[in-house]
Every structure is written in C-alpha cells, then in structure tokens.
Scaffold this active site. Structure first.
Site, PDB file in Angstrom:
ATOM      1  N   TYR A  83     -35.030  37.119 -74.610  1.00  0.00           N
ATOM      2  CA  TYR A  83     -35.140  36.964 -73.160  1.00  0.00           C
ATOM      3  C   TYR A  83     -36.529  37.403 -72.716  1.00  0.00           C
ATOM      4  CZ  TYR A  83     -34.434  38.169 -68.199  1.00  0.00           C
ATOM      5  OH  TYR A  83     -34.558  38.293 -66.840  1.00  0.00           O
ATOM      6  N   CYS A  84     -37.176  36.562 -71.896  1.00  0.00           N
ATOM      7  CA  CYS A  84     -38.487  36.879 -71.316  1.00  0.00           C
ATOM      8  C   CYS A  84     -39.487  37.176 -72.432  1.00  0.00           C
ATOM      9  CB  CYS A  84     -38.339  38.025 -70.315  1.00  0.00           C
ATOM     10  SG  CYS A  84     -39.814  38.360 -69.327  1.00  0.00           S
ATOM     11  N   LEU A  85     -40.210  38.295 -72.367  1.00  0.00           N
ATOM     12  CA  LEU A  85     -41.192  38.608 -73.402  1.00  0.00           C
ATOM     13  C   LEU A  85     -40.534  38.901 -74.742  1.00  0.00           C
ATOM     14  CD1 LEU A  85     -43.707  40.759 -71.341  1.00  0.00           C
ATOM     15  CD2 LEU A  85     -44.137  38.518 -72.353  1.00  0.00           C
ATOM     16  N   GLY A 116     -38.284  36.999 -75.877  1.00  0.00           N
ATOM     17  CA  GLY A 116     -38.269  35.659 -76.445  1.00  0.00           C
ATOM     18  C   GLY A 116     -39.623  35.250 -76.996  1.00  0.00           C
ATOM     19  N   LEU A 157     -34.652  32.466 -73.501  1.00  0.00           N
ATOM     20  CA  LEU A 157     -34.262  32.523 -72.094  1.00  0.00           C
ATOM     21  C   LEU A 157     -35.453  32.965 -71.251  1.00  0.00           C
ATOM     22  CD1 LEU A 157     -30.778  34.300 -72.399  1.00  0.00           C
ATOM     23  CD2 LEU A 157     -31.306  31.859 -72.604  1.00  0.00           C
TER      24      LEU A 157
END
Length: 589
Positions: free
Chosen positions: A320-322, A324, A348
């Site tokens: 998720y976010c960074l 990811g 994500l």
C-alpha cells in the site's frame, strides 16, 4: 551499520548530498531556519512567486484574459443579485463537491449568499490567474496554485464570526457561550502543543483494543520489522500465503482497523493465510538507515521468513502506498535474480513513475530538500508531526480551518473521531538517510522508472516484474493520483488488472463490502500480458462503473491465483510466537 552505510553510499550516488548537510559547521543557519519553519522552505515559495509575477507582468495577453474574466464574474454576480434582498436566490456559482464550508442552509440567506458566492468567484479567478502564465515552470505554477489556495482558505468568510451565519446563529442561540467554550478549547490545545503532548485518542481506536485486533502472533522480529501471522478463521486455507507491506511513514493498522473495516479480517475470513509487516518507529539512533536497509532488512527479509514459514509455497504480496513502491522494487530485484517465490503482486495507491506525483510534489525541489536535510540532520529523523503538517496543508480547509471553526467558534470540543483520523494522528518518524534518499531518488529525480535506481550495484529494471499485477487507484487521491498509479502499465508488460475506486487515498482503500458500501463504486479492467495499453483517460471513459466495494472483486482475482486449499492448523501450529498481535512495534510512541 558502518558497512551498511558504505553499501548505501555506493548504491545511491545522490546519497552524499544528504549526508553532507549534517557535517559539523555545515549550514547551521539553514538548520535553524528549517526548525523555525517546520522544514518548509520560504525560498521555494519566493522563487515561484517571482517567476509567476515576472512572467505575468510580461504577458499582456494573459492580463487581458484575466481582466475579461473578472468583468464576467462581476456581471454574473450582479445579475444574480439584481433584486436584492433575495433569500434563496439560485446561486451563480456552486462550491466544488468536496467543499462543505457553505453547505448549511443559513448560507442561502441574504447577505451571506452574496458573501460566499463572491468568495467562490474570487477563488475561481485566482485559480485562473495562477495557471497558464506563459514561461512559468510547471513546478512553480503548481506551487503558486497551492499558495494562493492556502491564502484564500485562510480568509474564507466561514472563518470569521461576523461573516459566518452558522456561527452567528449559534452565538445568539447560546448567548455567546460557544465563544467562551471556544476560548477554553483554544487554551487547552495551546498548552498541549507547547508541552508537546499528543492529542488523546479514544480507547476504541488504540491498537490492540478497538483497532488492530485481528487475532495473530508475531513470528519474527529484527531491528526494523516485526512479522505478524494471523490466525486462520476457516477450517481450510489457501496454500499460498499473502504478505502485506504497509507504508513505513504510518503504522500498519490502516489495513487492520476495527473488525468491520479490516482488510486483514476480510482476507482471513476468505480463507487466506495472512502475514503483515509492521515497521519499527525509528529514533535518532537510526539516522543512517537507508532505502537499502528498508529493502534488505524489511521486504526481502519478510519474504525469506514467509518462505520458511510456508515451505515449498509461493506467496502473494500486497503493498500500500510507498509500501507498494518498495514491494515493486523488491519484485524487480527478485525477477532479475530469477527468484520465483512471488506468485502475484497487488499495488494499492502505489506509484512507480513519479513524474506526476500529485500535490506532494509541491514540496519537492532542491531548495526544499536542502531545508528538510538540514532539519533531519539536526534531529536524526523527520518527526511524524512534521509530515502531518504537510498533509494538513494539502487539505487545509478541512483539516485546519474547518476544525478551527468547529472547536473555537462553535465551541464544539470532544467531537467523535473516526478510526481513520486516529490512525492518521498516530504518526511515525522517518530516518534521516532513508527519508532523504526516497525523496531524492523517487520524487525529485524519478530514478526508479528511468533505470537509475541502484540495488546491489545494478540498476533496477521494473520490466523484470513478470507477475500478474492487481493495481488500484482512487479517484479523489491527491497523494498518489490515480493517473500516476495507472502508469504501471508503461513499466512492465505483465498482465495487469487495474481497478479505479471511489474515494481518496485512505477512504478509497478502506472500502469494505456491506451497507456502508452503498455509496461506493469502482471500475475494473484487464490488460493481458504483452497487449497494447490504452491511455488513462480513454480507459476511464470506456470502463463501466460498478456499484459497491472493490474488495470482493480483488478477492475473486486473488482466489483465481491462489490454487489449492489445505488444512488450516498445520502451518499455524508450526510457527513460533514471540508476542501476540499486534506486537510491540505498532505500540511504540
């Protein structure tokens, strides 16, 4: 750690730029200014202002356009209010859908309807004035749009007692008691801030109590991470586990909020064996931890432990976010090595191409990063409160000014906090080296997509990711704009299932199925491996909108990739427990 530092310096050619700023005697004045301004560089703003002002002064055509627009807006306002007073007159301009400052019915009464519509027209004019000026650099244009929005949000009529009909009504109704209560709230908040005491969080939203309560155990811990394996809730589970990698800039339980909103709980109830990576909250002793440490001792180490826990099984990985972004770097490194332990990749709201990074890019230029480097050199880390300040500025009308109106003008203290708000307030620190490296290599130089991001002495090539990918963007995401997330199609020829969810950066992810999902929607489409890619705008126009949560669609995708099911108890009993979930690191202040 000295050896790790040497490896990081060889792997990242720009790292020395950050490290130099902490040498004794280097830029002490910058460090003092950086502390005083909370890391925001006034020079960046002034440079952008003079770039804009000079080019506007040299552009009579743009000046003429703005004069014409001003005349038209004044004429619209005049036509609307020709027959004043006119309570309930149809407005000549409506607020943007996300702007709730003027939604109360009191704003429809004269003269307040004239006040708020005048403000909205002025706001619209300034948006036109700060963009499209010939010769202004794109970054300076974005910074001027942002700065003008901040100033306008500051002077919005909703912020003033005499101009806000809701505040006036409440003041007359309560005989001014709301203002006395507001003064008390202001005094309490001022003392708390001066004392450095964080805002209290309700017990219902404390990790291990109301959030992060999915049953599980910590099976591994090192200096940087804990790994939490969650207890199965079905008799059989899919043989291939799912590894979740949250961003290091916040605590992991965004993916394990209260039971109705927990993605972890949703997964285990679907029959998946779930392992969560929980980042340790660093302090001044961790100043030399870099991106390579977060990769090697973080994501790659987690993959090793999951492999040992589930021997002979490939795994699915979600970031998720960074988290990811870092997971994609790890996947590319493993792909380069011919390592096949990963079965699929879910990203994500995760950007790989940072050429259009959204509004966070406003804070990223050489001058700004020099300020941040000086500030972090003084502390050894970037404090979570300073990161929260940047996010608050991105949405100041809701996170700053609306709160001021509620707490200090309306005197409403103790407003119920949501679990997402509590999670946002539970900020973490970021090590000096690591934060400087990721800002420079990802945001500023865009090294990852341009083949300049180096791991183990070799440039990372995202085309080495040949796994099926599920990528999710959110329509109202300003942190990782969905069109930027969509650029994953350009960096790999792998099979990509792209999903566009309603909501923003956090609410778009926390979108469980059920009655609360009635107002949610999503679009989804698949590009086969090696197939041509359509541009983001075309994709958005041609994909049908589906009502409800995107979670079941992703669960179906994951089910298709997950293979056979096995007895749940064997793997759960086989792994040792260091601590029960949620572990120790998530509780670190």
């Amino acid at each position: 750690m000295d050896q790790s530092l040497q490896v990081a310096e060889r792997a990242h050619p720009h790292a020395g730029v950050a490290i130099a700023s902490r040498e004794p005697g280097i830029r002490p004045v910058t460090a003092q200014w950086a502390w005083a301004t909370a890391g925001l560089s006034p020079m960046s703003t002034w440079t952008a202002y003079w770039d804009w002002a000079w080019h506007l002064a040299c552009s009579p055509a743009k000046q003429g356009q703005l004069a014409i627009k001003a005349g038209r807006k004044y004429a619209r306002l005049l036509r609307t209010f020709t027959n004043l007073p006119c309570d309930g007159c149809p407005p000549c301009i409506e607020p943007l859908p996300q702007d709730r400052r003027f939604s109360a019915p009191e704003w429809r009464m004269w003269p307040f309807n004239l006040v708020y519509q005048s403000f909205l027209l002025t706001q619209q004019w300034w948006h036109n004035a700060t963009q499209g000026v010939p010769g202004v650099t794109p970054h300076h244009e974005q910074l001027m749009i942002f700065a003008s929005r901040q100033l306008l949000d500051m002077v919005a009529p909703s912020n003033f007692i005499a101009l806000n009909p809701v505040v006036l009504h409440e003041t007359f109704r309560r005989g001014g008691r709301n203002l006395l209560e507001g003064m008390y709230n202001w005094a309490v908040d001022s003392v708390r801030l001066l004392a450095g005491v964080p805002e209290a969080t309700a017990d219902a939203f404390l990790p291990g109590r109301g959030v992060a309560i999915t049953p599980g155990k910590v099976i591994y811990r090192n200096r940087l991470i804990e790994l939490i394996q969650y207890a199965p809730q079905t008799d059989t589970v899919y043989a291939e586990p799912v590894l979740l990698v949250p961003p290091w800039i916040m605590k992991y339980y965004i993916l394990d909020l209260s039971p109705p909103n927990s993605l972890v709980r949703f997964l285990v109830r679907q029959g998946h064996s779930v392992v969560m990576l929980s980042w340790r909250n660093p302090d001044e002793n961790d100043r030399e931890l870099g991106m390579n440490d977060y990769l090697a001792s973080g994501v790659l180490c987690a993959i090793d432990i999951v492999e040992a826990t589930f021997p002979g099984r490939r795994m699915h990985a979600l970031g998720y976010c960074l988290g990811g972004t870092l997971l994609a770097i790890a996947a590319a490194v493993l792909g380069r090595r011919g390592d096949t332990r990963l079965r699929s990749l879910t990203l994500l709201a995760a950007q790989l191409d940072f050429s259009e990074p959204g509004e966070l890019g406003i804070f990223i230029d050489e001058n700004q990063l020099a300020y941040l480097d000086a500030l972090m050199a003084r502390q050894g880390y970037l404090d979570g409160k300073q990161m929260q300040g940047a996010f608050a500025l991105l949405n100041s009308k809701d996170m700053v000014w609306s709160r001021i109106v509620q707490n200090y003008l309306l005197g409403r203290s103790g407003q119920p906090r949501t679990e997402l708000a509590a999670w946002t307030a539970d900020a973490t620190r970021m090590p000096y080296r690591q934060h400087s490296e990721y800002l420079r290599h990802l945001y500023l130089h865009n090294d990852l997509v341009n083949g300049r991001y180096v791991v183990d002495g070799k440039a990372v090539c995202l085309a080495d990711i040949r796994l099926p990918i599920f990528a999710l963007g959110a329509r109202r995401d300003t942190v990782a704009p969905w069109k930027s997330v969509y650029k994953v199609h350009a960096v790999t020829d792998a099979e990509i299932t792209f999903c566009l969810a309603s909501g923003g950066h956090n609410a778009g992810i926390v979108a469980p199925p059920g009655p609360s999902a009635d107002e949610k929607s999503y679009q989804i489409g698949v590009r086969d491996g090696g197939a041509p890619t359509v541009d983001a705008e075309q994709w958005w126009r041609q994909m049908p909108n589906r009502p409800g949560s995107w979670w079941p669609a992703w669960a179906d995708w994951l089910k298709q990739k997950s293979g056979e099911r096995v007895e749940a108890g064997a793997v759960w009993r086989a792994s040792a427990m260091l601590d029960p979930a949620p572990g120790r690191y998530v509780l670190m202040a």
